[in-house]
Design an enzyme around this catalytic site. Structure first.
Site, PDB file in Angstrom:
ATOM      1  N   MET A  81       0.791  -1.296  -0.031  1.00  0.00           N
ATOM      2  CA  MET A  81       0.144   0.250   0.047  1.00  0.00           C
ATOM      3  C   MET A  81       0.817   1.096   0.045  1.00  0.00           C
ATOM      4  O   MET A  81       0.800   2.386   0.774  1.00  0.00           O
ATOM      5  CB  MET A  81      -0.905  -0.017   1.139  1.00  0.00           C
ATOM      6  CG  MET A  81      -2.113   1.079   1.023  1.00  0.00           C
ATOM      7  SD  MET A  81      -3.172   0.548  -0.185  1.00  0.00           S
ATOM      8  CE  MET A  81      -4.825   0.774   0.649  1.00  0.00           C
ATOM      9  N   GLY A  82       1.859   1.240  -1.010  1.00  0.00           N
ATOM     10  CA  GLY A  82       2.510   2.425  -1.155  1.00  0.00           C
ATOM     11  C   GLY A  82       1.795   3.369  -2.052  1.00  0.00           C
ATOM     12  O   GLY A  82       0.442   3.645  -2.148  1.00  0.00           O
ATOM     13  N   ARG A 140       6.597  -6.802 -10.219  1.00  0.00           N
ATOM     14  CA  ARG A 140       7.787  -7.573 -10.807  1.00  0.00           C
ATOM     15  C   ARG A 140       7.609  -9.256 -10.951  1.00  0.00           C
ATOM     16  O   ARG A 140       6.762  -9.647 -10.050  1.00  0.00           O
ATOM     17  CB  ARG A 140       9.142  -7.355  -9.997  1.00  0.00           C
ATOM     18  CG  ARG A 140       9.577  -6.065 -10.252  1.00  0.00           C
ATOM     19  CD  ARG A 140      10.201  -5.654 -11.757  1.00  0.00           C
ATOM     20  NE  ARG A 140      10.818  -4.427 -11.582  1.00  0.00           N
ATOM     21  CZ  ARG A 140      10.300  -3.182 -11.709  1.00  0.00           C
ATOM     22  NH1 ARG A 140       9.088  -2.980 -11.989  1.00  0.00           N
ATOM     23  NH2 ARG A 140      11.072  -2.086 -11.909  1.00  0.00           N
ATOM     24  N   GLU A 142      10.762 -11.216 -19.467  1.00  0.00           N
ATOM     25  CA  GLU A 142       9.895 -10.394 -20.242  1.00  0.00           C
ATOM     26  C   GLU A 142      10.615 -10.235 -21.637  1.00  0.00           C
ATOM     27  O   GLU A 142      11.560  -9.607 -21.716  1.00  0.00           O
ATOM     28  CB  GLU A 142       9.696  -9.145 -19.757  1.00  0.00           C
ATOM     29  CG  GLU A 142       8.984  -9.225 -18.455  1.00  0.00           C
ATOM     30  CD  GLU A 142       8.661  -8.153 -17.626  1.00  0.00           C
ATOM     31  OE1 GLU A 142       7.820  -7.887 -16.875  1.00  0.00           O
ATOM     32  OE2 GLU A 142       9.410  -7.013 -17.903  1.00  0.00           O
ATOM     33  N   HIS A 189       4.261  -5.668 -19.900  1.00  0.00           N
ATOM     34  CA  HIS A 189       4.760  -4.614 -18.833  1.00  0.00           C
ATOM     35  C   HIS A 189       4.672  -3.254 -19.481  1.00  0.00           C
ATOM     36  O   HIS A 189       5.654  -2.427 -19.683  1.00  0.00           O
ATOM     37  CB  HIS A 189       6.357  -4.810 -18.568  1.00  0.00           C
ATOM     38  CG  HIS A 189       6.842  -4.291 -17.426  1.00  0.00           C
ATOM     39  ND1 HIS A 189       7.938  -4.634 -16.861  1.00  0.00           N
ATOM     40  CD2 HIS A 189       6.578  -3.355 -16.454  1.00  0.00           C
ATOM     41  CE1 HIS A 189       8.337  -3.831 -15.770  1.00  0.00           C
ATOM     42  NE2 HIS A 189       7.460  -2.949 -15.536  1.00  0.00           N
TER      43      HIS A 189
END
Length: 326
Positions: free
Chosen positions: A157-158, A242, A271, A290
């Site tokens: 929860m940033g 990520r 990726e 991404h």
């Protein structure tokens, strides 16, 4: 004059590097050298370069490159995550590291909600049916799941996680969150979020689990067999952090066995995935490449922040978004 501008190193201009729409922002302040050109004669241009603009992990901050840049003052990373950078090692060369926090939050939170909604309402499947030349009717089996009124669990929860909560409030979702540090009562009340001290409780209760954490040794493999087994069989996992945060082998098993309903991923490892990776064959997986920050407005803000960081370093001023070694 261009000759008076500080010199900077970038990867390239184009699909694998900086979009042509944003190179003008860098070019206003710096003389640009692309990596391919630089490598043709490192001894000639190396001493001139004072800043390095890193985009999509390139140019990589490898010892062989850093040793060719004796005048380098700063590596400006495009994005918040710096898991690909060994900050103490880079600092040992007298080089500082900066990133671009804040400006990516809205776009990434939008992407999390886009993935959640698209997965819940079978948007991709519906599109494929609609455009298929053989379609004569819409199968009644194409059923989605409710978003409005469901329970959302946010892991991390940033800045971005909080933006996801703000958006989810508009869908009348019950919001749970797990974070290293609890947010203030005011923050919780503003979005109607409840804190889960233990991750297990969040996983057991959530209909949608959105992962928004930085990649660290503690978060690598954070979601694996045990965590997936705790989720509801009707639940969806959304990852915009990520790829390595989720154990992909465990995820494949959970999706194939029906342990969870679906996964929606903007990040994988690597990726892109190898073309024979089992995640690419599962009907209950939605994957995007991404692109959480990929809006023209956000990219331009990121590059401007990178420019501001490098300009400050070149002028010997405090770098606005310097990343300190821990």
């Amino acid at each position: 004059m261009a000759d008076n501008k500080p010199w900077v190193l970038i990867s390239e201009v184009g699909d694998k590097g900086f979009h042509e729409d944003v190179v003008d922002i860098i070019n206003q302040h710096f003389h640009i050298v692309c990596l391919k050109e630089f490598l043709q004669n490192p001894a000639l241009n190396g001493p001139k370069i004072q800043g390095m603009f890193m985009w999509n992990y390139s140019p990589a901050a490898e010892p062989s490159l850093l040793s060719c840049l004796p005048s380098l003052k700063v590596i400006a990373n495009g994005g918040v995550g710096i898991d690909h950078l060994d900050v103490p090692y880079i600092n040992s060369f007298g080089v500082k590291v900066a990133n671009t926090p804040g400006v990516v939050s809205d776009a990434t939170a939008d992407m999390a909600m886009a993935l959640l909604l698209a997965s819940a309402r079978s948007v991709l499947e519906g599109h494929l049916i609609s455009v298929n030349s053989k379609t004569t009717h819409v199968p009644q089996s194409l059923m989605g799941v409710e978003v409005t009124g469901s329970t959302l669990g946010i892991i991390g929860m940033g800045h971005i996680g909080y933006k996801v909560a703000q958006r989810s409030k508009g869908f009348n979702m019950r919001i749970l969150y797990h974070n290293r540090n609890r947010r203030s009562v005011e923050d919780e009340q503003a979005v109607g979020a409840s804190y889960c001290e233990g991750l297990d409780d969040l996983l057991k209760e959530s209909d949608f689990v959105v992962v928004v954490v930085n990649l660290t040794p503690d978060t690598t493999g954070l979601i694996s067999h045990r965590e997936l087994s705790l989720m509801k069989p009707t639940a969806t996992l959304v990852n915009v952090s990520r790829g390595l945060v989720v154990d992909q082998d465990a995820l494949v098993k959970a999706l194939m066995s029906g342990a969870i309903r679906a996964a929606a991923l903007d990040v994988t490892h690597p990726e892109p995935l190898p073309r024979d990776h089992p995640l690419l064959t599962l009907p209950n997986v939605l994957i995007t490449p991404h692109i959480g920050t990929n809006t023209r407005g956000t990219i331009r803000k990121m590059v401007q922040m990178m420019v501001d960081n490098v300009l400050a370093a070149v002028k010997g001023l405090a770098i606005p978004n310097e990343v300190k070694a821990k």
